[in-house]
Design an enzyme around this catalytic site. Structure first.
Site, PDB file in Angstrom:
ATOM      1  N   GLY A   1       6.661  -8.304  -5.819  1.00 22.34           N
ATOM      2  CA  GLY A   1       7.381  -8.353  -7.113  1.00 22.34           C
ATOM      3  C   GLY A   1       7.163  -9.952  -8.052  1.00 22.34           C
ATOM      4  O   GLY A   1       7.523  -8.964  -9.024  1.00 22.34           O
TER       5      GLY A   1
ATOM      6  N   ARG B   1       5.293 -10.213 -12.240  1.00 21.01           N
ATOM      7  CA  ARG B   1       5.777 -10.254 -13.675  1.00 21.01           C
ATOM      8  C   ARG B   1       6.929  -9.867 -13.658  1.00 21.01           C
ATOM      9  O   ARG B   1       8.091  -9.744 -12.725  1.00 21.01           O
ATOM     10  CB  ARG B   1       5.117  -9.387 -14.531  1.00 21.01           C
TER      11      ARG B   1
ATOM     12  N   ASP C   1       0.921  -3.495  -1.565  1.00 20.05           N
ATOM     13  CA  ASP C   1       2.083  -2.894  -1.725  1.00 20.05           C
ATOM     14  C   ASP C   1       3.218  -2.269  -0.652  1.00 20.05           C
ATOM     15  O   ASP C   1       2.392  -2.206   0.586  1.00 20.05           O
ATOM     16  CB  ASP C   1       1.467  -1.633  -1.378  1.00 20.05           C
ATOM     17  N   VAL C   2       4.324  -3.523  -1.474  1.00 18.83           N
ATOM     18  CA  VAL C   2       4.831  -3.729   0.048  1.00 18.83           C
ATOM     19  C   VAL C   2       5.937  -2.507   0.836  1.00 18.83           C
ATOM     20  O   VAL C   2       6.871  -1.860   1.236  1.00 18.83           O
ATOM     21  CB  VAL C   2       6.054  -5.315   0.100  1.00 18.83           C
TER      22      VAL C   2
ATOM     23  N   SER D   1      20.497  -4.319  -7.928  1.00 14.38           N
ATOM     24  CA  SER D   1      21.425  -3.541  -9.684  1.00 14.38           C
ATOM     25  C   SER D   1      22.134  -3.740  -9.869  1.00 14.38           C
ATOM     26  O   SER D   1      23.367  -2.716  -8.941  1.00 14.38           O
ATOM     27  CB  SER D   1      20.422  -2.432 -10.440  1.00 14.38           C
TER      28      SER D   1
ATOM     29  N   TYR E   1      17.132   5.810  -8.646  1.00 17.20           N
ATOM     30  CA  TYR E   1      17.013   4.595  -8.861  1.00 17.20           C
ATOM     31  C   TYR E   1      18.689   3.557  -7.994  1.00 17.20           C
ATOM     32  O   TYR E   1      19.125   2.828  -7.396  1.00 17.20           O
ATOM     33  CB  TYR E   1      17.083   4.249 -10.220  1.00 17.20           C
TER      34      TYR E   1
ATOM     35  N   ILE F   1      18.725  -6.761 -17.910  1.00 20.26           N
ATOM     36  CA  ILE F   1      17.177  -7.766 -18.022  1.00 20.26           C
ATOM     37  C   ILE F   1      16.423  -7.947 -19.134  1.00 20.26           C
ATOM     38  O   ILE F   1      15.810  -6.603 -18.950  1.00 20.26           O
ATOM     39  CB  ILE F   1      17.095  -8.523 -16.615  1.00 20.26           C
TER      40      ILE F   1
END
Lengths: 252, 247
Positions: free
Chosen positions: A13, A16, A63-64, A142, A155, A188
Site C-alpha cells: 500500500g 499513497r 493485490d496482497v 489503527s 474495519y 491521519i
C-alpha cells in the site's frame, strides 16, 4: 539519516497516504524500497520519487489479499534486491458501516484486504528473513483496533485482528530474531480520511479529542515505523505503538 | 536533563543524547558520580554538565532549574530516570520504606516535571520522558519462577505511568510531549539490580527474545521519543521488554 542503510524494505500500500510516507522516509534513510500497491502507477510514482532524491526503489503492482499476487511480488522483489530485511504491512481499506448494514461480501472483502493480506505476506516473507537470521515486521493497525467506534464493524475487527496477530508472530519468531510490532495511527490526513477532514465543522469536532490539537500526517507515522524497522528497537517486540497525538487515552 | 544519570539506564541515556548533539545536564544526588559521567562525555568530544540535585527535595530542584535557566536559557528535554528499588515482601514493608520509594520515584518525577514545565511552557515546546517499569503492570511477577517482591516499587511505577498521561494532557496545548519508556529486564550492572547466573537462566526462559535488554536499548527508545520521529506521540507508554509483556 542512513538508519536503514543497505536494508531492503517491502511496503504494501505504498502508493499513497501512510504507506507512501513510510516508503519515502525509508528511502531517505538509505533503504532499498519495494513499493507495492494495487494501483501500479501509484507504486511506480512513489518509487520514482525515492529514486529522484536518493537511491534505489522499485514499484510493483499487486493485490496482497491474493496468494498468487503475493508470491509473484515477493519473487520479483527478491529478483531485484536479493533479500528482504523489513516488511511493512500497510495496505488496507476503510469502511463505515454498522454490523447490520454490512453485507457478507463487504465483511469478507474488508477482512481479506486488511487482515488476510498481513497473513499472506508474513507467511511468504518470514522464511526469507529466517534465511538472513533477522527481520523487522511493522503492521499498520489503527486506534479502531483498540477501541470500538461508530459505524466501523468490519474495519475495527480487521484492525484488532492485526494487533493480536502481531503479538502472536512476535512470540513464535523471536527465536529467529524476527521482531514484529504494530503501529496504531489515530486521525491521519490521507485519502481515506479526506472526506472527514474537508468539512471544517467535522474537523473541529474531531480535533477536540486530540490533545496535540492537530491531525497527524503520513510523516508522523513514518517516524514511528522507522524506529520499529531500525536497530534502535532491537529489544522491542509484540508492541502496539499508538501514534495519535494523545487521542487514545480517551478510548482506552 | 537526565536525572540519576550516573549509572545504568540513566548513564546510557545521557551518553546517547550527548552523542546525538544534545548538551546534557546530568543531575544526581551524588555530584562526584555525576561529574564523572559528564567528564567522560566531554572527553568523547560531546557536551555535558553535572549538577548536584536530590529530585525529592523541592528546594534543591527549584534551585537547580533556576540555575539551569540562567546558564542555558532553556530546557528542551527532561528524562525522569532517578529512582531507587528495594526488595521486601509486602507485609514487611515499613511505612518509612514505602515513603522513601515514593518520595524519590514519584515525588521526584512530579517535582522535576513541574519545574521543567515552567521553562517548556515559556518556550512553547519540550519533551519529557519518564522511566517507568514493566512491573507497573506485572506487579513484580515476570514468570512463575521469577517474582520480585517490591510492591512499593511497582506501585510507584504504575503511578508514574498515570502521571505521564496527566502531564501530557496539560502539556499538549503548549507543544510539550510527555511519554514514558517501560523497560523490562535490563542488564544494568547495578549491584542492587544484578541477577545471579541461576536467576538469569530462569529469567531468560520468560523473555521471548531470549536475553536481557541493554541499557543502550532503553536509551535508544528515549532518543526516539524526544526526536522528530515521535512528532505525533504523546501520553504513551513505550514497552521495551523483549516481548515479556505485549501491550
Amino acid at each position: 539519516m542512513d538508519r536503514l542503510k543497505g536494508k531492503v524494505a517491502v511496503i504494501t500500500g505504498g502508493g499513497r497516504g501512510i504507506g507512501q510516507g513510510i516508503a519515502l522516509r525509508f528511502g531517505q534513510e538509505g533503504a532499498k524500497v519495494v513499493v507495492v500497491d494495487i494501483i501500479g502507477e501509484n507504486a511506480e510514482e512513489t518509487a520514482q520519487r525515492i529514486r529522484k532524491v536518493h537511491g534505489e526503489a522499485v514499484g510493483l503492482r499487486g493485490d496482497v489479499s491474493k496468494r498468487s499476487d503475493v508470491e509473484s511480488l515477493v519473487t520479483e522483489a527478491l529478483a531485484v534486491f536479493g533479500r528482504i530485511d523489513i516488511l511493512v504491512n500497510n495496505a488496507g481499506i476503510g469502511g463505515s458501516k454498522t454490523c447490520l448494514d454490512t453485507s457478507e461480501e463487504e465483511w469478507d472483502r474488508m477482512l481479506a484486504i486488511n487482515l488476510k493480506s498481513v497473513f499472506l505476506c508474513c507467511k511468504r516473507v518470514i522464511p526469507e528473513m529466517m534465511k538472513i537470521g533477522k527481520g523487522k515486521i511493522v503492521n499498520i493497525a489503527s486506534l479502531y483496533g483498540i477501541a470500538g467506534s461508530v459505524h466501523t464493524a468490519a474495519y475495527c475487527s480487521s484492525k484488532a485482528g492485526i494487533i493480536n496477530f502481531t503479538r502472536q508472530l512476535a512470540v513464535d519468531y523471536s527465536p529467529h530474531h524476527i521482531y514484529v510490532n504494530a503501529i496504531s495511527p489515530g486521525l491521519i490526513g490521507t485519502e481515506m480520511t479526506r472526506g472527514k477532514l474537508k468539512d471544517p465543522e467535522t474537523l473541529n469536532y474531531l480535533l477536540r479529542f486530540i490533545p496535540l490539537g492537530r491531525h497527524g500526517i503520513p510523516a508522523d507515522i513514518a517516524g514511528a515505523a522507522l524506529f520499529l524497522a531500525s536497530e534502535d528497537s532491537d529489544f522491542v517486540t509484540g508492541h502496539n505503538l499508538v501514534v495519535d497525538g494523545g487521542e487514545s487515552v480517551r478510548l482506552e | 536533563m537526565v536525572t540519576g544519570g550516573v549509572r545504568g539506564i540513566g548513564k546510557a541515556t545521557a551518553l546517547k543524547l550527548a552523542q546525538f548533539g544534545a548538551l546534557v545536564v546530568i543531575a544526581d544526588r551524588n555530584f562526584k558520580e555525576a561529574e564523572k559521567t559528564a567528564h567522560s562525555i566531554v572527553r568523547g568530544g560531546d557536551r555535558a554538565k553535572a549538577y548536584r540535585m536530590d529530585v525529592s527535595k523541592k528546594k534543591e530542584v527549584d534551585f537547580v532549574f533556576k540555575r539551569l535557566q540562567k546558564e542555558f536559557g532553556r530546557l528542551d528535554i527532561l528524562v525522569n530516570n532517578a529512582d531507587i528499588v528495594s526488595f521486601t515482601p509486602f507485609e514487611k514493608i515499613s511505612e518509612k520504606e514505602w515513603d522513601t520509594i515514593f518520595r524519590i520515584n514519584l515525588k521526584g518525577t512530579f517535582l522535576c516535571s513541574k519545574a521543567a514545565f515552567r521553562l517548556m511552557k515559556l518556550q512553547r515546546s519540550g519533551k519529557i520522558v519518564n522511566i517507568s517499569s514493566i512491573d507497573s503492570r506485572l506487579g513484580g511477577m515476570v514468570s512463575p519462577g521469577f517474582y520480585n517482591p517490591y510492591a512499593h516499587y511497582a506501585a510507584s511505577k504504575a503511578a508514574i505511568e498515570a502521571l505521564t498521561k496527566s502531564i501530557a494532557f496539560e502539556g499538549a496545548p503548549y507543544g510539550i510531549r510527555v511519554n514514558a519508556v517501560s523497560p523490562g529486564l535490563i542488564d544494568t550492572e547495578m549491584p542492587e539490580r544484578t541477577y545471579t547466573l541461576e536467576r538469569k537462566k530462569n529469567l531468560l526462559a520468560a523473555i521471548p527474545l531470549g536475553r536481557l535488554g541493554k541499557p543502550t536499548e532503553i536509551a535508544s527508545a528515549v532518543l526516539f521519543l524526544v526526536s522528530e520521529r515521535a512528532s505525533y506521540i504523546t501520553a504513551k507508554i513505550l514497552d521495551v521488554n523483549g516481548g515479556v509483556l505485549m501491550d
